[in-house]
Scaffold this motif. Structure first.
Motif, PDB file in Angstrom:
ATOM      1  N   SER A 176      -3.770  -6.143   3.955  1.00 23.57           N
ATOM      2  CA  SER A 176      -4.593  -5.553   5.010  1.00 23.57           C
ATOM      3  C   SER A 176      -3.932  -5.699   6.378  1.00 23.57           C
ATOM      4  O   SER A 176      -4.531  -6.187   7.331  1.00 23.57           O
ATOM      5  CB  SER A 176      -5.983  -6.197   5.019  1.00 23.57           C
ATOM      6  N   ARG A 177      -2.678  -5.295   6.472  1.00 24.16           N
ATOM      7  CA  ARG A 177      -1.980  -5.291   7.749  1.00 24.16           C
ATOM      8  C   ARG A 177      -2.055  -3.891   8.366  1.00 24.16           C
ATOM      9  O   ARG A 177      -2.250  -2.907   7.671  1.00 24.16           O
ATOM     10  CB  ARG A 177      -0.527  -5.713   7.574  1.00 24.16           C
ATOM     11  N   ALA A 178      -1.854  -3.828   9.678  1.00 26.64           N
ATOM     12  CA  ALA A 178      -2.013  -2.561  10.387  1.00 26.64           C
ATOM     13  C   ALA A 178      -0.999  -1.508   9.946  1.00 26.64           C
ATOM     14  O   ALA A 178      -1.246  -0.310  10.086  1.00 26.64           O
ATOM     15  CB  ALA A 178      -1.906  -2.782  11.895  1.00 26.64           C
ATOM     16  N   THR A 179       0.134  -1.938   9.424  1.00 28.00           N
ATOM     17  CA  THR A 179       1.168  -0.989   9.014  1.00 28.00           C
ATOM     18  C   THR A 179       1.284  -0.875   7.500  1.00 28.00           C
ATOM     19  O   THR A 179       2.242  -0.297   6.995  1.00 28.00           O
ATOM     20  CB  THR A 179       2.538  -1.383   9.612  1.00 28.00           C
ATOM     21  N   ASP A 180       0.324  -1.418   6.761  1.00 29.95           N
ATOM     22  CA  ASP A 180       0.303  -1.273   5.306  1.00 29.95           C
ATOM     23  C   ASP A 180      -0.474  -0.020   4.921  1.00 29.95           C
ATOM     24  O   ASP A 180      -1.323   0.463   5.680  1.00 29.95           O
ATOM     25  CB  ASP A 180      -0.358  -2.483   4.645  1.00 29.95           C
ATOM     26  N   ALA A 181      -0.214   0.497   3.735  1.00 33.36           N
ATOM     27  CA  ALA A 181      -0.925   1.685   3.254  1.00 33.36           C
ATOM     28  C   ALA A 181      -0.777   1.795   1.745  1.00 33.36           C
ATOM     29  O   ALA A 181       0.179   1.285   1.160  1.00 33.36           O
ATOM     30  CB  ALA A 181      -0.396   2.950   3.927  1.00 33.36           C
ATOM     31  N   VAL A 182      -1.738   2.458   1.146  1.00 37.03           N
ATOM     32  CA  VAL A 182      -1.647   2.860  -0.260  1.00 37.03           C
ATOM     33  C   VAL A 182      -1.266   4.332  -0.281  1.00 37.03           C
ATOM     34  O   VAL A 182      -1.904   5.160   0.382  1.00 37.03           O
ATOM     35  CB  VAL A 182      -2.990   2.647  -0.987  1.00 37.03           C
ATOM     36  N   VAL A 183      -0.218   4.650  -1.012  1.00 34.36           N
ATOM     37  CA  VAL A 183       0.263   6.035  -1.121  1.00 34.36           C
ATOM     38  C   VAL A 183       0.116   6.470  -2.577  1.00 34.36           C
ATOM     39  O   VAL A 183       0.687   5.855  -3.475  1.00 34.36           O
ATOM     40  CB  VAL A 183       1.733   6.160  -0.672  1.00 34.36           C
ATOM     41  N   LEU A 184      -0.657   7.535  -2.815  1.00 35.96           N
ATOM     42  CA  LEU A 184      -0.935   8.002  -4.172  1.00 35.96           C
ATOM     43  C   LEU A 184      -0.662   9.496  -4.286  1.00 35.96           C
ATOM     44  O   LEU A 184      -0.919  10.259  -3.344  1.00 35.96           O
ATOM     45  CB  LEU A 184      -2.399   7.728  -4.538  1.00 35.96           C
ATOM     46  N   PRO A 185      -0.146   9.945  -5.426  1.00 36.53           N
ATOM     47  CA  PRO A 185       0.108  11.383  -5.617  1.00 36.53           C
ATOM     48  C   PRO A 185      -1.204  12.161  -5.707  1.00 36.53           C
ATOM     49  O   PRO A 185      -2.238  11.628  -6.096  1.00 36.53           O
ATOM     50  CB  PRO A 185       0.885  11.432  -6.933  1.00 36.53           C
TER      51      PRO A 185
END
Length: 436
Positions: A176-185
């Motif tokens: 849960s960092r400001a520059t984290d993300a989940v990327v999904l197709p």
């Protein structure tokens, strides 16, 4: 007496948890908790949540601190140049990705309500639970970008994605960092509907975008040009002054400087400021993002809250924030994230009046214009139920008005003893007569 006061001050100024901070225009700002791996620090960001670095007298500077004793290898920095409409995130596998062509979902709903404004911007306004997402005109190669809300402790964003067609659900988690993300197709289609089960830190932003891998091996690694020890406390992170009144230099900058130590000690109130030489500014439309490679040994768990905590209400305070328990839930859907016009950013106002004649003030909140690619957003009306509680009766009262709100007023315009509503919108005004 003075020694006693000094001792009390030391007790109050206990070392903070392990942090990475970036020097910005207003001093050092928390970027994330300290741990091994990559840290992303942009020089430009359209989100106030993300810590940004600025170029100072010593170039780019980061500050590192350890809540307990830790050893930090001299960090290496990579500077990535990219378009100003792009950003860098760390995907759920920890790999950096460049995000481009980002746009919002057509509609995001929860519990039968359109909650799209909560996921338009990265602003700490988060959603959790069962979320239904409707996307329009998804092209081949586009992906779903889920940005977690920053959370204290070790809270992570946990998502279960259920796509139409009975396919096996996708389960994924991210920090849960400001520059984290989940990327999904995403499947291509004119209309794509998704069901998200969100738990943990919650979801701060949802976008459709294209991402590409970033090859760090193709970027030159920059070693620190200066390392300086500092004393870190909660009350004020003050430098340890040397004989010359400046921060003591562990590794001086300039030509012929000594080699950096193999490992740098953190913890016990001691921290470290690392600086890197910054090249000339880029032309308009181009920006840099810093990717810092860290190796920390003996660090605490990634449990420090990287964000300043909200101050507790002072005892006897005249005002306290009662929004959550009041039942008032509303977020302004402003215009595009890159604002070239002041009107979309102006608050659309509010109207207060005793609409139902029970002696309590009810609340009408106009809505903003939203942005391209977003379903029209409606205003909200909250009836005052007493005891500090409000009930959403927008639909029942016929006040789900769509348009760029610029103000509203309750007044008895027809002299029948009840309140009517004047709604001012960009380009028009509307009169709604109370039919009770």
């Amino acid at each position: 007496m003075l020694p006693l006061l000094a001792s009390l001050a030391l007790l109050a100024n206990e070392p903070h948890g392990p942090l990475v901070e970036a020097r910005g225009e207003d001093g050092f700002q928390p970027a994330c908790a300290l741990s091994s791996g990559l840290v992303v620090v942009p020089l430009h960001s359209r989100s106030e949540v993300v810590a940004r670095a600025t170029r100072g007298a010593e170039g780019w500077s980061l500050r590192f601190s350890g809540g307990a004793r830790a050893r930090l290898d001299p960090p290496r920095l990579f500077a990535l140049e990219h378009g100003s409409d792009e950003r860098v995130v760390l995907a759920q596998d920890g790999a950096p990705r460049l995000v481009s062509g980002a746009r919002c979902a057509w509609r995001v709903s929860r519990d039968g309500r359109d909650e799209s404004p909560w996921l338009l911007r990265q602003d700490r306004e988060a959603l959790a639970g069962t979320i239904l997402v409707e996307l329009r005109d998804v092209q081949a190669g586009e992906e779903l970008l889920l940005v977690p809300a920053q959370a204290s402790g070790e809270a992570r964003l946990e998502v279960v994605l259920r796509a139409p067609g009975g396919a096996e659900p996708t389960r994924v988690a991210a920090r849960s960092r400001a520059t984290d993300a989940v990327v999904l197709p995403l499947p291509a289609g004119e209309r794509v509907e998704l069901r998200l089960e969100v738990a943990g830190a919650g979801l701060d932003q949802l976008q459709v975008a294209r991402t590409s891998a970033i090859d760090l091996a193709a970027l030159p690694a920059r070693e620190p040009t200066a390392l300086r020890q500092v004393s870190l406390t909660v009350a004020g992170r003050t430098p340890i002054h040397g004989a010359d009144g400046a921060w003591p230099t562990i590794q001086p900058g300039g030509a012929g400087r000594a080699a950096a130590p193999e490992a740098l000690e953190l913890g016990g109130g001691a921290g470290l400021v690392c600086s890197w030489e910054a090249p000339a500014e880029l032309p308009e439309g181009r920006v840099r993002t810093l990717l810092v490679e860290l190796r920390v040994r003996g660090e605490q768990a990634d449990g420090a809250d990287p964000e300043p905590r909200a101050a507790a209400a002072a005892e006897g305070a005249l005002f306290v924030d009662a929004t959550a328990r009041s039942g008032i839930r509303m977020l302004h859907a402003e215009g595009e994230d890159l604002q070239l016009d002041i009107r979309p950013t102006m608050g659309p106002g509010a109207a207060l009046g005793d609409v139902d004649g029970d002696g309590l003030l009810d609340l009408y909140l106009p809505q903003g214009a939203g942005r391209a690619g977003l379903a029209p957003q409606a205003a909200r009306f909250f009836r005052n139920a007493g005891g500090g509680r409000f009930v959403d009766e927008t639909q029942a009262r016929g006040l789900a008005l769509e348009g760029a709100g610029m103000g509203a007023l309750f007044a008895d315009l027809d002299g029948d003893g009840d309140l009517d509503l004047v709604s001012l919108e960009r380009g028009r005004a509307r009169l709604l007569v109370n039919a009770d």
